[in-house]
Design a protein around this motif. Structure first.
Motif, PDB file in Angstrom:
ATOM      1  N   VAL A  29       0.855  -1.185   0.000  1.00  0.00           N
ATOM      2  CA  VAL A  29       0.000   0.000   0.000  1.00  0.00           C
ATOM      3  C   VAL A  29       0.891   1.235   0.000  1.00  0.00           C
ATOM      4  N   ILE A  30       0.693   2.119  -0.961  1.00  0.00           N
ATOM      5  CA  ILE A  30       1.427   3.379  -1.035  1.00  0.00           C
ATOM      6  C   ILE A  30       0.395   4.500  -1.076  1.00  0.00           C
ATOM      7  N   THR A  31       0.514   5.431  -0.167  1.00  0.00           N
ATOM      8  CA  THR A  31      -0.454   6.516  -0.107  1.00  0.00           C
ATOM      9  C   THR A  31       0.196   7.741   0.516  1.00  0.00           C
ATOM     10  N   GLN A  32      -0.302   8.901   0.143  1.00  0.00           N
ATOM     11  CA  GLN A  32       0.146  10.152   0.739  1.00  0.00           C
ATOM     12  C   GLN A  32      -0.844  10.672   1.773  1.00  0.00           C
ATOM     13  N   ARG A  33      -1.982  10.006   1.899  1.00  0.00           N
ATOM     14  CA  ARG A  33      -2.981  10.392   2.881  1.00  0.00           C
ATOM     15  C   ARG A  33      -3.439   9.160   3.650  1.00  0.00           C
ATOM     16  N   PRO A  34      -2.672   8.698   4.618  1.00  0.00           N
ATOM     17  CA  PRO A  34      -3.131   7.535   5.400  1.00  0.00           C
ATOM     18  C   PRO A  34      -4.403   7.816   6.177  1.00  0.00           C
ATOM     19  N   GLY A  35      -4.706   9.090   6.449  1.00  0.00           N
ATOM     20  CA  GLY A  35      -5.951   9.409   7.134  1.00  0.00           C
ATOM     21  C   GLY A  35      -7.175   9.140   6.288  1.00  0.00           C
ATOM     22  N   GLN A  59      -0.510  11.977  10.862  1.00  0.00           N
ATOM     23  CA  GLN A  59       0.458  11.647  11.917  1.00  0.00           C
ATOM     24  C   GLN A  59      -0.207  10.850  13.037  1.00  0.00           C
ATOM     25  N   GLU A  60      -1.439  11.193  13.345  1.00  0.00           N
ATOM     26  CA  GLU A  60      -2.134  10.466  14.401  1.00  0.00           C
ATOM     27  C   GLU A  60      -2.383   9.013  14.009  1.00  0.00           C
ATOM     28  N   ILE A  61      -2.648   8.782  12.734  1.00  0.00           N
ATOM     29  CA  ILE A  61      -2.847   7.412  12.264  1.00  0.00           C
ATOM     30  C   ILE A  61      -1.572   6.596  12.467  1.00  0.00           C
ATOM     31  N   ILE A  62      -0.428   7.177  12.164  1.00  0.00           N
ATOM     32  CA  ILE A  62       0.841   6.461  12.322  1.00  0.00           C
ATOM     33  C   ILE A  62       1.146   6.257  13.800  1.00  0.00           C
ATOM     34  N   ARG A  63       0.846   7.232  14.633  1.00  0.00           N
ATOM     35  CA  ARG A  63       1.090   7.069  16.077  1.00  0.00           C
ATOM     36  C   ARG A  63       0.257   5.925  16.651  1.00  0.00           C
ATOM     37  N   SER A  64      -0.944   5.774  16.144  1.00  0.00           N
ATOM     38  CA  SER A  64      -1.779   4.683  16.646  1.00  0.00           C
ATOM     39  C   SER A  64      -1.309   3.323  16.163  1.00  0.00           C
ATOM     40  N   ALA A  65      -0.545   3.285  15.077  1.00  0.00           N
ATOM     41  CA  ALA A  65      -0.083   2.005  14.540  1.00  0.00           C
ATOM     42  C   ALA A  65       1.260   1.581  15.094  1.00  0.00           C
ATOM     43  N   ILE A  66       2.059   2.521  15.600  1.00  0.00           N
ATOM     44  CA  ILE A  66       3.402   2.190  16.066  1.00  0.00           C
ATOM     45  C   ILE A  66       3.312   1.579  17.462  1.00  0.00           C
ATOM     46  N   PRO A  67       4.238   0.692  17.858  1.00  0.00           N
ATOM     47  CA  PRO A  67       4.198   0.101  19.208  1.00  0.00           C
ATOM     48  C   PRO A  67       4.265   1.160  20.297  1.00  0.00           C
ATOM     49  N   ASN A  68       3.616   0.883  21.422  1.00  0.00           N
ATOM     50  CA  ASN A  68       3.543   1.852  22.512  1.00  0.00           C
ATOM     51  C   ASN A  68       4.913   2.198  23.066  1.00  0.00           C
ATOM     52  N   SER A  69       5.828   1.224  23.066  1.00  0.00           N
ATOM     53  CA  SER A  69       7.152   1.483  23.628  1.00  0.00           C
ATOM     54  C   SER A  69       7.978   2.424  22.779  1.00  0.00           C
ATOM     55  N   SER A  70       7.498   2.751  21.566  1.00  0.00           N
ATOM     56  CA  SER A  70       8.255   3.633  20.678  1.00  0.00           C
ATOM     57  C   SER A  70       7.379   4.749  20.141  1.00  0.00           C
ATOM     58  N   SER A  71       6.386   5.156  20.911  1.00  0.00           N
ATOM     59  CA  SER A  71       5.459   6.178  20.434  1.00  0.00           C
ATOM     60  C   SER A  71       6.142   7.519  20.228  1.00  0.00           C
ATOM     61  N   SER A  72       7.224   7.786  20.960  1.00  0.00           N
ATOM     62  CA  SER A  72       7.915   9.068  20.799  1.00  0.00           C
ATOM     63  C   SER A  72       8.680   9.142  19.496  1.00  0.00           C
ATOM     64  N   THR A  73       8.805   8.024  18.796  1.00  0.00           N
ATOM     65  CA  THR A  73       9.520   8.038  17.520  1.00  0.00           C
ATOM     66  C   THR A  73       8.815   8.926  16.511  1.00  0.00           C
ATOM     67  N   THR A  74       7.512   8.999  16.588  1.00  0.00           N
ATOM     68  CA  THR A  74       6.758   9.786  15.613  1.00  0.00           C
ATOM     69  C   THR A  74       6.686  11.262  15.963  1.00  0.00           C
ATOM     70  N   SER A  75       7.287  11.680  17.043  1.00  0.00           N
ATOM     71  CA  SER A  75       7.205  13.096  17.427  1.00  0.00           C
ATOM     72  C   SER A  75       7.941  13.985  16.442  1.00  0.00           C
ATOM     73  N   PHE A  76       8.885  13.436  15.708  1.00  0.00           N
ATOM     74  CA  PHE A  76       9.635  14.243  14.733  1.00  0.00           C
ATOM     75  C   PHE A  76       9.386  13.746  13.312  1.00  0.00           C
ATOM     76  N   ILE A  77       8.250  13.077  13.075  1.00  0.00           N
ATOM     77  CA  ILE A  77       7.978  12.546  11.743  1.00  0.00           C
ATOM     78  C   ILE A  77       7.649  13.658  10.754  1.00  0.00           C
ATOM     79  N   SER A  78       7.282  14.832  11.242  1.00  0.00           N
ATOM     80  CA  SER A  78       6.958  15.942  10.337  1.00  0.00           C
ATOM     81  C   SER A  78       8.181  16.705   9.877  1.00  0.00           C
ATOM     82  N   SER A  79       9.356  16.371  10.399  1.00  0.00           N
ATOM     83  CA  SER A  79      10.558  17.149  10.059  1.00  0.00           C
ATOM     84  C   SER A  79      11.697  16.302   9.523  1.00  0.00           C
TER      85      SER A  79
END
Length: 693
Positions: free
Chosen positions: A444-450, A474-494
């Motif tokens: 699956v390739i998409t620019q709008r996971p929302g 970004q919220e969709i990706i945060r909900s999919a990533i494991p809880n132990s690494s949720s802070s990984t997505t804090s800089f996904i916009s940059s």
């Protein structure tokens, strides 16, 4: 295969051990706070030096010593104690980290990384920069058949590796905003996939016609000019999507198709098969969804037969409307790939072999270009391809591994259940839910996971998240990533172009990495606007050819299609070759069908024009017995004007004009005609009766 640099990094990291008191040691700070999953580390930058703080940055991994184990943590926030920086004095700062796992001694006497934490850091525990060997152990999948796809962002000397079988068996997704390098990442991953699995066959649904340039040696390009996708391969809902041009289907007309398509299929199978084959086929029922060839001419003839029945007057308007829709679809040159002359025979073996590369012959990838297909039937085509891909994997018993790559997947499976095409959503969802059991994978390739169906994204066990600017995405990706690494997505916009955060089954822990560069000759290229003109860029374009393609003036030659239909219905005369006898067939009886179907004049096999059909003159009143032959008949409008002038002249002249030769009107004799009789009859009879139908 595992890269040799990966082995060297493991060996070199074992020598990266220094005492805490040695100059240049790895000591950074100490733990001052700790919770179940996060910790706070305090450190001092002496005399305004930044050499220590350069080792701390958001997104980097550090380690905390706890006994013989070393806890791996991810930096996600930094701040000074006084919200200021002293250039000459000491500056105290705090670092917020998230605990990921620990490196400990395994049962076999070798150090290994695990996601769990057996002992949490205590206050005052030493935090230091992570060893190169520990960093390699963190991202080591523990499997031998891994592929290198790039470098780690934190340490570019270490390779970023993934386990391709795990990525394919449970599907994968690549998300990111426009221009971050999604297509390049897809190209790199597909090259690694076909190298890893020789049985793999890849089908790319390419809506922008850009992947043909990425696989010049491994792909077959299918476009509308070279595509033969028979209409009888479509299920009833898919065929209705074509006939109704993407609009909601009329229930009465759908019922007619559901009843008559099986009859047309039985008529086709009964005309050219042997008796033994027919007896075997009688055991299985044929429905409107069975992929069996049939002729559109038979379907139209069955509709015309129902129109001619005395009963069922209420359904005749629906029958006529359905007939017009089918003929309109046949005459549309954009649908040539469905209704060409090659689609009325049983070519399912050739179609499957060409689209799904069985056998591959060194080209296991098919790039299916959807840009030239009408937008109202793109969903139907995608539904057919995805459904056939699943069925091939299902009935091949694992002999063929299929990978369906959906570019711009939010078009086919949108989050809104009322949007999109239901059969396409069902076909892709079936691959996502059941495909791994039969060797069918989904990319699956998409620019709008929302805007993508959450069910589809949740089935993708490996996700490559590139830069995303939208908060909902970004919220969709945060909900999919494991809880132990949720802070990984804090800089996904940059994160930068070509950089991604990979997490899921194919990697050990969430990994921030940068994809390897793809050679210029293998980059996906679309026929869009180029920034810099090159030698391949034409100076001018042929505007007439552009307009011609827009109008599709070079319509499809379906004369052979008509000839084969007529030959199957009528006995072929030796004089006429492959053309039907002058006796009208079912196809000839269809109103206007021959004229609307004929784009080009057919030619006989010997190169001469075919024998012309006998001219059938339309009905005229002078053909009746006793009526003298007159000049050529006038049109209805001219006859009406002439009659009106005659009435006006007789009304204005009065009795003095009675000696004028009287013209019989409406069957009356001239000598019995009275003044004003024509006018009275005009007032009594409707005007529609004056126009000859």
């Amino acid at each position: 295969m595992r890269n040799t640099d990966f082995h060297r990094s493991l060996a070199a990291g074992e020598q990266d051990r220094r005492d805490d008191d040695t100059p240049g040691n790895r000591l950074l700070g100490r733990v001052v706070a700790c919770s179940g999953s996060r910790a706070t580390i305090s450190a001092v930058a002496e005399e305004g030096q930044t050499s220590l703080t350069e080792l701390w940055s958001v997104g980097r991994l550090i380690s905390i010593s706890v006994g013989d184990n070393r806890i791996v943590a991810l930096v996600y926030s930094m701040a000074t104690d006084q919200q200021s920086w002293s250039s000459s004095g000491d500056t105290l700062f705090h670092v917020e980290v998230e605990l990921l796992g620990e490196v400990h001694m395994g049962p076999e006497g070798r150090e290994e990384f695990s996601a769990g934490i057996s002992a949490y850091p205590y206050l005052g525990a030493i935090a230091h920069r992570i060893r190169a060997s520990d960093l390699a152990k963190v991202y080591d999948t523990g499997m031998s058949d891994v592929c290198v796809i790039g470098k780690l962002t934190q340490d570019e000397t270490l390779d970023a590796t993934i386990h391709v079988p795990s990525m394919l068996s449970k599907h994968f997704a690549i998300v990111g905003t426009t221009g971050v390098g999604k297509s390049t990442a897809v190209t790199l991953l597909l090259h690694k996939a076909i190298q890893s699995d020789p049985k793999l066959r890849v089908l790319i649904l390419d809506p922008h016609n850009e992947f043909a340039a990425a696989f010049p040696d491994h792909a077959v390009v299918i476009e509308t000019d070279t595509l033969d996708l028979p209409f009888w391969l479509f299920k009833l809902e898919e065929f209705a999507e074509v006939v109704f041009r993407g609009r909601p289907a009329v229930p009465e007309e759908m019922d007619v198709l559901r009843d008559l398509i099986p009859e047309a299929k039985k008529a086709f199978r009964g005309s050219g098969e042997a008796g033994l084959m027919r007896r075997n086929n009688e055991k299985s029922s044929i429905t409107a969804d069975t992929p069996v060839p049939f002729r559109i001419a038979d379907l139209l003839a069955l509709i015309d037969e129902r129109i001619g029945r005395l009963e069922g007057r209420t359904e005749k308007p629906h029958l006529r409307s359905l007939k017009v829709k089918i003929m309109s679809a046949i005459n549309d040159p954009r649908y040539h790939f469905m209704f060409s002359s090659n689609t009325i025979t049983d070519t399912i073996l050739d179609t499957v072999a060409r689209i799904f590369r069985i056998p591959g012959n060194g080209r296991p990838i098919t790039t299916f270009q959807l840009a030239g297909i009408p937008s109202e039937v793109v969903n139907s085509v995608a539904s057919v391809l995805c459904r056939m891909a699943f069925e091939i994997g299902l009935w091949s018993n694992g002999g063929v591994h299929m990978l369906v790559v959906c570019e711009e997947a939010h078009r086919y499976v949108p989050a809104d259940a009322s949007a999109g095409f239901l059969p396409t959503r069902q076909a892709i969802a079936r691959i996502a839910k059941e495909g791994r059991k039969y060797g069918v994978s989904l990319g699956v390739i998409t620019q709008r996971p929302g805007e993508l169906d959450p069910t589809i994204l949740s089935q993708c066990s490996t996700v490559f998240a590139m830069r995303l600017a939208n908060d909902q995405d970004q919220e969709i990706i945060r909900s999919a990533i494991p809880n132990s690494s949720s802070s990984t997505t804090s800089f996904i916009s940059s994160i930068g172009n070509g950089e991604a955060i990979a997490f899921g089954e194919a990697v050990a822990v969430p990994m921030r990495m940068k994809f390897s560069r793809v050679s210029e000759s293998r980059l996906p290229k679309a026929n869009g606007v180029v920034v810099k003109a090159s030698e391949d860029t034409p100076d001018t374009v042929d505007l007439r050819s552009i307009v011609g393609r827009m109008r599709s003036v070079s319509g499809p030659d379906i004369s052979s299609f008509q000839s084969s239909v007529l030959a199957a219905e009528n006995e072929v005369s030796p004089m006429r070759g492959n053309f039907a006898d002058p006796a009208p067939s079912r196809l000839d009886r269809l109103d206007g069908y021959q004229e609307t179907q004929r784009f080009e004049q057919p030619v006989s096999p010997n190169g001469e024009p075919p024998m012309s059909e006998p001219d059938i003159q339309p009905y005229r009143p002078d053909m009746l017995p006793g009526v003298p032959a007159g000049p050529s008949p006038l049109s209805a409008h001219d006859r009406f004007d002439a009659l009106r002038r005659e009435l006006n002249a007789g009304y204005d002249a009065g009795p003095s004009q009675a000696s004028r030769p009287a013209r019989p009107a409406f069957g009356e004799a001239g000598e019995n005609r009275r003044e004003g009789s024509i006018r009275e009859q005009l007032l009594k009879k409707p005007l529609s009766s004056l126009v000859r139908k």
